[in-house]
Design an enzyme around this catalytic site. Structure first.
Site, PDB file in Angstrom:
ATOM      1  N   PHE A 112       0.808  -1.216   0.000  1.00  0.00           N
ATOM      2  CA  PHE A 112       0.000   0.000   0.000  1.00  0.00           C
ATOM      3  C   PHE A 112       0.843   1.268   0.000  1.00  0.00           C
ATOM      4  O   PHE A 112       0.377   2.341  -0.387  1.00  0.00           O
ATOM      5  CB  PHE A 112      -0.954   0.002   1.198  1.00  0.00           C
ATOM      6  CG  PHE A 112      -0.377   0.471   2.506  1.00  0.00           C
ATOM      7  CD1 PHE A 112      -0.595   1.769   2.958  1.00  0.00           C
ATOM      8  CD2 PHE A 112       0.373  -0.382   3.301  1.00  0.00           C
ATOM      9  CE1 PHE A 112      -0.083   2.199   4.175  1.00  0.00           C
ATOM     10  CE2 PHE A 112       0.888   0.044   4.506  1.00  0.00           C
ATOM     11  CZ  PHE A 112       0.661   1.334   4.953  1.00  0.00           C
ATOM     12  N   LYS A 113       2.116   1.148   0.389  1.00  0.00           N
ATOM     13  CA  LYS A 113       2.982   2.328   0.424  1.00  0.00           C
ATOM     14  C   LYS A 113       3.153   2.935  -0.966  1.00  0.00           C
ATOM     15  O   LYS A 113       3.459   4.121  -1.085  1.00  0.00           O
ATOM     16  CB  LYS A 113       4.343   1.967   1.012  1.00  0.00           C
ATOM     17  CG  LYS A 113       4.292   1.272   2.379  1.00  0.00           C
ATOM     18  CD  LYS A 113       3.694   2.139   3.462  1.00  0.00           C
ATOM     19  CE  LYS A 113       3.546   1.422   4.780  1.00  0.00           C
ATOM     20  NZ  LYS A 113       4.772   1.179   5.502  1.00  0.00           N
ATOM     21  N   ASP A 114       2.952   2.129  -2.014  1.00  0.00           N
ATOM     22  CA  ASP A 114       3.041   2.681  -3.375  1.00  0.00           C
ATOM     23  C   ASP A 114       2.028   3.790  -3.614  1.00  0.00           C
ATOM     24  O   ASP A 114       2.270   4.699  -4.420  1.00  0.00           O
ATOM     25  CB  ASP A 114       2.800   1.578  -4.417  1.00  0.00           C
ATOM     26  CG  ASP A 114       3.940   0.582  -4.503  1.00  0.00           C
ATOM     27  OD1 ASP A 114       5.099   0.976  -4.293  1.00  0.00           O
ATOM     28  OD2 ASP A 114       3.669  -0.604  -4.792  1.00  0.00           O
ATOM     29  N   THR A 147       7.672   0.248   3.415  1.00  0.00           N
ATOM     30  CA  THR A 147       7.989   1.638   3.080  1.00  0.00           C
ATOM     31  C   THR A 147       9.322   1.729   2.352  1.00  0.00           C
ATOM     32  O   THR A 147       9.470   2.484   1.383  1.00  0.00           O
ATOM     33  CB  THR A 147       8.033   2.508   4.352  1.00  0.00           C
ATOM     34  OG1 THR A 147       6.718   2.652   4.873  1.00  0.00           O
ATOM     35  CG2 THR A 147       8.573   3.893   4.055  1.00  0.00           C
TER      36      THR A 147
END
Length: 496
Positions: A112-114, A147
């Site tokens: 999800f950090k993308d 991250t």
């Protein structure tokens, strides 16, 4: 729109200053001075990029419309994300549970950090041009797994930046480690530390506020910045996908415009769930925020008691991105809920750094409990949820999403609240094939890529292209240092 610091509410900076600087000089985090309202109906027919432009423009008032459009279009293009939307919603509501999985891992690093780290380089470089007189940004990142790779991928070969990522030597999955240590890009570097994520995060914060190191960088035309979720440029883009998920559910006929939802987020550093809270402040009708933790359940205890105490055992779990005892973004929430009293907030943060614990006042504790429910799952429960969810819903969870699903079931059993619920799915199961395979009661191969192939065969799901592409890539980084030596490692890496 201006920004103030959680530890200095008299300070005012622009969005570009907040993004370029990352953290305030006295150690506080930048927060918006107000929350602009959003009319949901105006965003309903927009695609993801259109929704991102609309929300970002309300906060980035020192950016031009063209600059915001460039950032969003470059970040969320079809080349970067494999679906027709970067934030796909999968409804698992066939058994009376009104739950919908928000898949946030279809980007280049399968996490999800993308969603934030594909746009942050564009926001940061534009911010530096506005505020930093051509200085090179030295970006330090502490990561518990996801991250780091997402930041490395987002910033590789970005002009005017150098990036150093620190991760706990034994605190990330083998696939996460391989993703980082094979990273391409001439401006990036990776280093393992002997310690846990909190040691890495504390080390980065110390370097950021070390006046001697900052002066050395300044003398060489450099300045520090951050790509961690303490940076407003990381947090702001995460608000978008909660609005987008809600509007997609409206368009799919799952809810009506204006209906309330609950949101479940597996979180360690509290940034992802804080973005959902900010969406509520802007008008998204969220009824309850369900904060899901693994065995490192410090947030669960805090939500239930109002006491934040990091003086406890630290556990290495199968959901390593949540193996955190110092949840940095909780500071922002507490600032808002305590009446934006910077003096009170600073006293709590000082108590945490000096004594390892703080207790919020009764009004703040009540405000937290009104908004948030906290629950946790250990590793055994997490594997059981993966098994049950695949058997019951035909849906394959990673170890972090499974924690969220497990805590959602706890909440449902405890409250009977069947409000439509969005569950944030934060990583592909193929980033943790060894642990996910435990749900299939099979003999596991020793090699991570063979594990991924077996998981694909057993589940009937495809290995994501970014994971498959790792096989055979040469390892570039094998650095290791003690937490106390991180500042010297930074000096050597940037050449000061």
């Amino acid at each position: 729109m201006h920004y103030k610091s959680t530890r200095n509410d008299k300070l005012r900076v622009t969005a570009a200053q907040a993004i370029a600087q990352g953290i305030s000089d006295e150690g506080g985090l930048f927060v918006p001075e107000s929350f602009p309202a959003v009319e949901l109906s105006e965003l309903l027919e927009l695609d993801y990029i259109g929704r991102a432009k609309a929300i970002l423009s309300r906060y980035l008032t020192d950016f031009t419309e063209e600059e915001i459009a460039q950032c969003a279009e470059r970040a969320y293009s079809a080349e970067k994300f494999e679906n027709d939307t970067p934030a796909k919603v999968v409804s698992l509501d066939a058994h009376g549970e009104n739950k919908h999985i928000l898949e946030l891992w279809h980007g280049p690093t399968c996490a999800f950090k993308d969603m934030a780290l594909q746009i942050l380089p564009h926001l940061l470089t534009k911010s530096l041009k506005k505020t930093a007189d051509g200085k090179t940004a030295v970006i330090l990142v502490a990561t518990s797994g996801d991250t780091g790779k997402a930041a490395l991928e987002g910033f590789k070969d970005v002009e005017g930046t150098q990036m150093i990522v620190f991760y706990p030597e034994n605190g990330v999955s083998p696939m996460q480690k391989r993703q980082m240590n094979t990273q391409e890009g001439e401006n990036v570097c990776v280093c393992a530390i002997r310690g846990n994520f909190d040691d890495a995060q504390t080390g980065v914060k110390k370097i950021f506020t070390d006046e001697a190191v900052k002066a050395e960088l300044a003398a060489n035309g450099m300045m520090f910045s951050s790509a961690n979720s303490i940076n407003w440029g990381r947090l702001l883009p995460q608000i978008v996908y909660y609005f987008s998920a809600y509007l997609d559910l409206v368009k799919a006929g799952k809810i009506a415009l204006g209906d309330a939802i609950n949101v479940v987020v597996p979180t360690g550093n509290f940034g992802n769930i804080l973005a959902a809270y900010y969406a509520k402040r802007m008008g998204l009708p969220v009824q309850k925020f369900i904060c899901a933790s693994n065995r490192n359940n410090i947030l669960t205890d805090f939500i239930r008691t109002g006491v934040y105490d990091k003086k406890r055992a630290f556990y290495t779990t199968i959901s390593p991105s949540m193996d955190i005892l110092v949840s940095s973004n909780l500071e922002r929430l507490l600032f808002h809920l305590c009446g934006e009293d910077a003096e009170k907030l600073t006293a709590w943060m000082n108590a945490l750094s000096q004594g390892g614990a703080y207790t919020v006042d009764a009004d703040t504790a009540d405000a937290v409990r009104t908004l948030f429910y906290g629950g946790c799952c250990d590793d055994e429960e997490t594997v059981a949820v993966i098994r049950e969810t695949f058997g019951r819903d035909g849906y394959l969870c990673d170890t972090h999403t499974a924690v969220a699903v497990g805590v959602y079931r706890q909440y449902l059993a405890e409250t009977g609240d069947n409000t439509p619920t969005v569950i944030a799915s934060t990583a592909s199961p193929y980033k943790f094939p060894d642990s996910v395979l435990d749900a299939f009661d099979c003999e596991k191969p020793a090699d991570g890529f063979e594990e991924a192939a077996l998981l694909s065969k057993l589940s009937g799901t495809a290995i994501p292209k970014p994971i498959a592409a790792l096989q055979g890539k040469p390892v570039r980084f094998e650095n290791t240092c003690d937490a106390d030596d991180m500042a010297d490692f930074v000096r050597r890496t940037v050449g000061v």
